[in-house]
Enzyme design. Structure first.
Site, PDB file in Angstrom:
ATOM      1  N   TYR A  11      -0.271   3.508   6.591  1.00 17.49           N
ATOM      2  CA  TYR A  11       0.653   3.042   7.909  1.00 17.49           C
ATOM      3  C   TYR A  11       2.335   3.677   7.750  1.00 17.49           C
ATOM      4  CZ  TYR A  11       2.318  -0.982   4.979  1.00 17.49           C
ATOM      5  OH  TYR A  11       2.886  -2.192   4.246  1.00 17.49           O
ATOM      6  N   LYS A  46       0.855   5.103   0.963  1.00 22.17           N
ATOM      7  CA  LYS A  46       1.169   4.020   2.127  1.00 22.17           C
ATOM      8  C   LYS A  46       0.157   3.344   2.573  1.00 22.17           C
ATOM      9  CE  LYS A  46       5.036   1.770   4.498  1.00 22.17           C
ATOM     10  NZ  LYS A  46       5.396   0.692   4.102  1.00 22.17           N
ATOM     11  N   GLU A  96       8.580  -3.526  -8.368  1.00 24.32           N
ATOM     12  CA  GLU A  96       8.802  -3.178  -6.934  1.00 24.32           C
ATOM     13  C   GLU A  96       8.797  -4.535  -6.499  1.00 24.32           C
ATOM     14  OE1 GLU A  96       6.852  -0.725  -4.064  1.00 24.32           O
ATOM     15  OE2 GLU A  96       5.041  -0.993  -4.993  1.00 24.32           O
TER      16      GLU A  96
HETATM   17  N1  PMP Z   1       7.798  -1.422  -1.477  1.00 28.67           N
HETATM   18  C1  PMP Z   1       6.560  -1.635  -0.984  1.00 28.67           C
HETATM   19  C2  PMP Z   1       5.172  -1.939  -1.578  1.00 28.67           C
HETATM   20  C3  PMP Z   1       6.702  -1.388   0.459  1.00 28.67           C
HETATM   21  O1  PMP Z   1       5.965  -2.264   1.073  1.00 28.67           O
HETATM   22  C4  PMP Z   1       8.227  -1.366   1.597  1.00 28.67           C
HETATM   23  C5  PMP Z   1       8.096  -1.641   2.900  1.00 28.67           C
HETATM   24  N2  PMP Z   1       7.838  -0.381   3.627  1.00 28.67           N
HETATM   25  C6  PMP Z   1       8.930  -0.635   0.999  1.00 28.67           C
HETATM   26  C7  PMP Z   1       8.565  -0.992  -0.793  1.00 28.67           C
HETATM   27  C8  PMP Z   1      10.274   0.076   1.281  1.00 28.67           C
HETATM   28  O2  PMP Z   1       9.985   0.928   1.603  1.00 28.67           O
HETATM   29  P1  PMP Z   1      10.622   1.534   3.054  1.00 28.67           P
HETATM   30  O3  PMP Z   1      12.073   1.085   2.024  1.00 28.67           O
HETATM   31  O4  PMP Z   1      10.545   2.695   3.587  1.00 28.67           O
HETATM   32  O5  PMP Z   1      11.212   0.590   4.302  1.00 28.67           O
END
Ligand code: PMP
Length: 279
Positions: A33, A146, A179
């Site tokens: 996604y 993802k 993260e």
């Molecule tokens: N890490 C995780 C686990 C996430 O789910 C997200 C959100 N998609 C992010 C980092 C940040 O990614 P982005 O800046 O592309 O939204």
């Protein structure tokens, strides 16, 4: 315009759209996604999200889909919804088939999307910063893909909420800061940014990349380095980044104030620069 959903080419209101019960995304988490936000009627970093979507599909050995086809579908839904500040969710599952761990070669991908207005975060929270907790990372070892298998992320976020915190960050068994549950993590040390290198243990966040670029343009050093849990508590500032989160300053981690206990100057400067770029 109501919140809309797209299912394999058909656009209808969300509450009238149903996915077949044997969708592998539903039964196996066999789906990828993206969540893309718009500002002033323009989807932010659309190409970067499509790049990552393609990489995620490759990571799960999905068949290739023409990028134009996906982009046209996104454009059609986005235009139909006519929302200036939208959140568009796209999910591609391996398809629908009688439940079996292995899949047939001729299975057809199933594409769904939803679009809703973004509800902006309360500006008080943004100004004051958030409290976060640390949680041991027990996710699988392909966090760079993802997929919709984000149950552990959901449980960590809920744990944070149950403890009165806003979010959680994952710490590896060896004490490395990874993260957030739906965001990347940065800290500020000696006036420069430090964040986890791109490995299989974190998602390559698009906001992360934008923030590193913005920092360098502003003359702020931005490094990718492994940080240990003990590094957290000597940070001058710390923040989370993400499509929904944008840049969110951290007030405390596990109850310990970070820096001055509120979003610092660099965090605020970067947030303003991000909004300016997106808008
Ligand atoms: N890490 C995780 C686990 C996430 O789910 C997200 C959100 N998609 C992010 C980092 C940040 O990614 P982005 O800046 O592309 O939204």
């Amino acid at each position: 315009m109501p919140e809309l959903a797209y299912l394999n080419g058909v656009i209808r209101p969300i509450n009238e759209t149903y996915v077949p019960i044997e969708d592998r995304g539903y039964q196996f988490g066999d789906a990828v996604y993206e969540f893309i936000a718009s500002y002033n009627g323009k989807l932010f970093c659309l190409q970067e999200h499509l790049d990552r979507l393609e990489k995620s599909m490759e990571g799960l050995s999905f068949p290739k889909v023409d990028r134009k086809f996906i982009q046209n579908a996104i454009d059609e839904l986005f235009e139909k919804a006519g929302m200036a500040r939208a959140g568009l969710y796209i999910q591609i599952s391996r398809g629908v088939a009688p439940r079996d761990h292995a899949w047939a070669k001729d299975i057809k991908l199933q594409i769904i999307m939803t679009i809703k207005n973004v509800i902006e975060l309360d500006s008080k929270i943004r100004d004051q910063g958030i409290d976060i907790i640390t949680v041991q990372d027990e996710r699988w070892s392909n966090c760079d893909i993802k997929t919709v298998q984000i149950l552990f992320n959901a449980m960590a976020k809920q744990k944070a909420k149950d403890q009165g915190a806003f979010d959680a960050i994952f710490i590896s068994k060896d004490g490395i800061v990874r993260e957030g549950t739906s965001s990347n993590f940065f800290l500020v040390k000696d006036g420069g940014l430090i964040t986890h290198p791109l490995t299989k243990n974190i998602l390559p966040g698009i906001t992360r990349m934008v923030v590193m670029d913005l920092a360098r343009n502003l003359g702020i050093k931005a490094e990718e380095k492994f940080l240990s849990k003990t590094d957290l508590f000597s940070a001058e500032e710390a923040f989370l980044t993400g499509t929904v989160t944008e840049i969110l300053g951290i007030k405390t981690i596990d109850g310990v104030p970070i820096g001055k206990g509120k979003p610092g100057e660099i965090t605020q400067k970067l947030y303003r620069a991000l909004r300016e770029k997106a808008e």
